[in-house]
Design a protein around this motif. Structure first.
Motif, PDB file in Angstrom:
ATOM      1  N   PRO A   5       0.835  -1.194   0.000  1.00  0.00           N
ATOM      2  CA  PRO A   5       0.000   0.000   0.000  1.00  0.00           C
ATOM      3  C   PRO A   5       0.876   1.253   0.000  1.00  0.00           C
ATOM      4  O   PRO A   5       1.977   1.242   0.554  1.00  0.00           O
ATOM      5  N   ASN A   7       0.948   4.026   1.561  1.00  0.00           N
ATOM      6  CA  ASN A   7       1.386   4.769   2.741  1.00  0.00           C
ATOM      7  C   ASN A   7       2.059   3.898   3.791  1.00  0.00           C
ATOM      8  O   ASN A   7       2.118   4.247   4.940  1.00  0.00           O
ATOM      9  N   ARG A   8       2.576   2.753   3.417  1.00  0.00           N
ATOM     10  CA  ARG A   8       3.069   1.825   4.441  1.00  0.00           C
ATOM     11  C   ARG A   8       4.161   2.385   5.336  1.00  0.00           C
ATOM     12  O   ARG A   8       4.280   2.029   6.481  1.00  0.00           O
ATOM     13  N   GLU A 398      -5.355  -2.666   9.982  1.00  0.00           N
ATOM     14  CA  GLU A 398      -4.479  -1.517   9.708  1.00  0.00           C
ATOM     15  C   GLU A 398      -3.955  -0.869  10.989  1.00  0.00           C
ATOM     16  O   GLU A 398      -3.074  -0.012  10.938  1.00  0.00           O
ATOM     17  N   THR A 420      -5.433   3.371   4.766  1.00  0.00           N
ATOM     18  CA  THR A 420      -4.737   3.327   3.492  1.00  0.00           C
ATOM     19  C   THR A 420      -5.434   4.205   2.466  1.00  0.00           C
ATOM     20  O   THR A 420      -6.663   4.205   2.390  1.00  0.00           O
ATOM     21  N   ASP A 422      -6.184   4.072  -0.968  1.00  0.00           N
ATOM     22  CA  ASP A 422      -6.138   3.110  -2.063  1.00  0.00           C
ATOM     23  C   ASP A 422      -6.126   3.884  -3.371  1.00  0.00           C
ATOM     24  O   ASP A 422      -7.078   4.596  -3.686  1.00  0.00           O
TER      25      ASP A 422
END
Ligand code: HDE
Length: 730
Positions: A5, A7-8, A398, A420, A422
């Motif tokens: 993803p 913004n991990r 999350e 996240t 997406d």
């Protein structure tokens, strides 16, 4: 390829990485595995703001219409603060509400590739991060740590192939055989609904009413009434996956597996009287013990054990491997120790980590599979469902503590609290707009696949006949206990049933449950609770003949000696790491004795703590002595052993204190090791202990001379042979 993803690496709230660790634990942990680093907030050096980032000038006064006027609705700062506060709690867990947790890692001893392709069981050089939560079951979140109860032992492995949750207990069997009975069992054991009494206790009518009508609980009730229900420390507890699982290797071959955790320090328990007093004196006893061990650099260590077997062995057992009220005796299938778990880092935020962690039995990884155990099948539904209401929606994965450490990506999107962002147009598959990403992975290259177990039969509500024997293993457990452990079990049943108001319920437990387990147990309990012993106690024999399946036939003598806490394979290791010893002192105590004994204990990994009437510094004989605790705040029950150093004047002072004399008597009665300097030996008799019944666990002499024997006695955990305790006034 699966994509990470977007913004991990960033904090969902935009909070910056800390400039300064929040606690000593965090400092010590900097070199340790830490998957939560990107999510930590650090207020040090920052400006106080609202959640929108507006700098706050006054955090003490709300906005008023005139100095003594009403508070204005306009005060968005106060409203935001109160609103957030009003919503700080999430629902506590329906069961296992009270718990404490720690971070650490797991490392396999050698590759297990032959039996499983689970990624975290391949390479002995790899440390897999874990988060482990220990818990009691019945009490609410604010209840005490030491009731008679099962302990949860839930492990989250953050593996390269996703999270694997091994959600186990410290007992190898369970109360019921079918998940549909779980709400009934929990409603019966929890406080009674009309008055919410009793808190964190099984000693009441509804539990025993249910248990005596649900005899599949017999085996587990024996465990619950045994010392296993009173762990001395989370570091001294065995753990069990309970159900039979599957290992599956790269060739798609499967073996059944039962999981075990074996504590390096051995399994040890409290004594019931001690446990009850600790609930008042230090309700956080087990939690504190774990926290302090880790802060002191004494991690909790467990070996992962597996019992591996195939269909052939399973078919030969006289119990069903799908029945969670049965264990597989280690004498039948040995436990292989395949790796080690080390818990070496305390959480920094109880809420963010311990409270929000979401364990689900359905969280498994390639190489591990379920069986048809009807309890496990139900659990696979229940845990995920629970998280939806506890954590407020389907995005709980999350939350930092629940996030896998490997990339994860799929078409699931939106929903409450989605963090996240997406990106892209495609959240469906198959798609051509994004080249069909994220893409499936073939099982041959690591994609999850279910073991193709055959199924047959007709659809109906039924309990398999092979689940019918409720007593053989309860009897085996009883037969495997030492005399003292049996005494504890009989006393525990008597205690619990004496608190049951309905005579007919008490009688039913004796007649229907205990008489079918063991005649001596049934009659001992009956006598204690004022009931006639059952006329024809079957001593387990009748029960074990049910269905023609006898435990004896497969298991030799119907014994599993390793189940006893006194068995050297289970209990005594001699390792006293993290044990606490009270050093009772007063003005005039020999400073040299204190120093010598403290140093010896420290060398052995334990702690000698000076306990006196008040805090401060004592005028010891030969030097000053720093006091660690008062005798009121740290009573004998929170210590593992007791030492009264030499010093004639101090001995006279201590002998004049009823509190000190009962302190000594209590430690003696709780079978602890005791040591006395020559001049302090007179306290023994004063405390009401008969000198001619003294045992090897009571040492008298110069600190240097007795330290080694004292440490050895502590290493045996208790002085099991101690006699003539009845007259000791404590
Ligand atoms: Fe649990 N159990 N359980 N249980 N259990 C929960 O999940 C449930 C069972 C165990 O530290 C709940 O998140 C059902 C056996 C532990 O967060 C809930 C059944 C074993 C924990 C739930 C069982 C366990 C839980 C409550 C019968 C040992 C604490 C909150 C089919 C192998 C995990 C939550 C933690 C927690 C359901 C039986 C262990 C309600 C339906 C057997 C260690 O979902």
């Amino acid at each position: 390829m699966a994509k990470a993803p977007a913004n991990r690496k960033k904090s969902p709230s935009g909070a910056k990485a800390p400039k300064k660790p929040a606690s000593a634990g965090a400092a010590a942990s900097s070199a340790k595995i830490d998957a939560l680093a990107p999510f930590r907030a650090a207020p040090h050096g920052t400006t106080l703001t609202t959640n929108q980032g507006v700098p706050i000038a006054d955090n003490d006064n709300s906005l008023r219409a005139g100095d003594r006027g009403a508070t204005l609705l306009e005060d968005f700062i106060m409203r935001e603060k109160l609103t957030h506060f009003d919503h700080e709690r999430i629902p506590e867990r329906v069961v296992h509400a009270r718990g404490a947790a720690a971070h650490g890692y797991f490392q396999v001893y050698k590759s297990m590739a032959k039996v499983t392709r689970a990624a975290f069981l391949q390479d002995p050089n790899v440390k897999t991060p874990v988060f482990v939560r220990f818990s009691t079951v019945g009490g609410s979140r604010g209840s005490a740590d030491t009731p008679r109860d099962v302990r949860g032992f839930a492990v989250k492995f953050y593996t390269p192939d996703g999270n694997f949750d091994l959600v186990g207990n410290n007992m190898p069997v369970f109360f019921i055989q079918d998940a549909i009975k779980f709400p009934d069992f929990v409603h019966a054991v929890k406080p009674e609904p009309h008055n919410e009494i009793p808190q964190a206790s099984s000693a009441h009518d509804t539990l025993w009413d249910f248990a005596s009508l649900t005899l599949e609980s017999s085996h587990m009730m024996m465990w619950l009434m045994s010392d296993r229900a009173l762990p001395r420390s989370y570091a001294m507890m065995e753990g069990f996956g309970v159900h039979t699982f599957r290992f599956i290797n790269a060739k798609d071959e499967s073996r059944f597996v039962k999981f075990h955790w074996k504590p390096i320090l051995g399994a040890h328990s409290l004594i019931w009287d001690e446990a009850q007093k600790i609930m008042g004196k230090d309700p956080d006893f087990n939690r504190r013990d774990m926290y302090e061990r880790i802060e002191k650099g004494q991690p909790l260590e467990f070996e992962l054990g597996v019992q591996l077997f195939g269909d052939e062995e399973a078919d030969g057992f006289d119990f069903d491997i799908l029945d969670p009220t049965k264990l597989i005796p280690e004498e039948l299938i040995p436990v292989q120790r395949i790796g080690k778990m080390v818990l070496d880092r305390n959480p920094e935020s109880f809420f963010a980590e311990t409270e929000q962690v979401a364990f689900c039995t359905s969280h498994i990884v390639p190489g591990i599979g379920f069986t048809n155990d009807p309890l496990l099948q139900g659990r696979n539904f229940s845990y995920l469902d629970t998280q939806l209401s506890r954590l407020g929606g389907p995005n709980f994965h999350e939350i930092p503590i629940n996030r896998p450490v490997c990339p994860f990506s799929n078409g699931q999107r939106d929903g409450l609290h989605r963090m996240t962002i997406d990106t892209g147009e495609t959240s469906y598959g198959p798609n051509s707009l994004d080249e069909n990403f994220p893409a499936e992975k073939d099982p041959k290259s690591g994609g999850f696949s279910t073991y193709p177990a055959p199924v047959d039969g007709v659809t109906r509500r039924v309990r398999a006949e092979s689940f019918n024997d409720h007593f053989s293993q309860a009897t085996m457990f009883w037969n495997s206990m030492s005399p003292l452990e049996r005494e504890h079990i009989a006393t525990a049943f008597s205690f619990e049933l004496a608190k049951v108001n309905r005579v007919e319920v008490r009688q039913r437990v004796v007649n229907e449950m205990l008489a079918n387990i063991d005649a001596d147990l049934a009659s001992a309990v009956a006598t204690n609770i004022g009931l006639p012993a059952p006329a024809a106690a079957s001593n387990g024999k009748a029960a074990s003949k049910r269905n023609g399946r006898t435990q004896k036939s497969r298991n030799g003598r119907g014994l599993s000696p390793v189940l006893s806490l006194l068995d050297p394979r289970t209990g005594v290791t001699g390792d006293i790491t993290g044990r606490k010893v009270a050093i009772l002192a007063a003005d005039g105590t020999s400073a040299r004795d204190v120093k010598t004994m403290k140093a010896a204990l420290e060398r052995a990994g334990a702690q000698g703590l000076v306990v006196a009437g008040k805090l401060g510094v004592l005028k010891g004989a030969g030097g000053q002595i720093e006091v660690d605790h008062t005798s009121l705040t740290m009573p004998s029950v929170v210590f593992d052993a007791l030492y009264v150093p030499g010093g004639a004047a101090a001995a006279t002072t201590l002998a004049g204190s009823g509190l000190i004399l009962s302190y000594i008597a209590e430690a003696y009665k709780h079978l602890k090791a005791l040591a006395f300097g020559e001049e302090a030996a007179a306290l023994i008799e004063k405390a009401g202990i008969e000198l001619d019944s003294l045992d090897a666990g009571v040492l008298i002499g110069d600190a240097a001379a007795i330290a080694e024997a004292f440490i050895e006695a502590i290493g045996r955990h208790r002085v099991w042979s101690r006699k003539n305790l009845e007259p000791v006034p404590a």
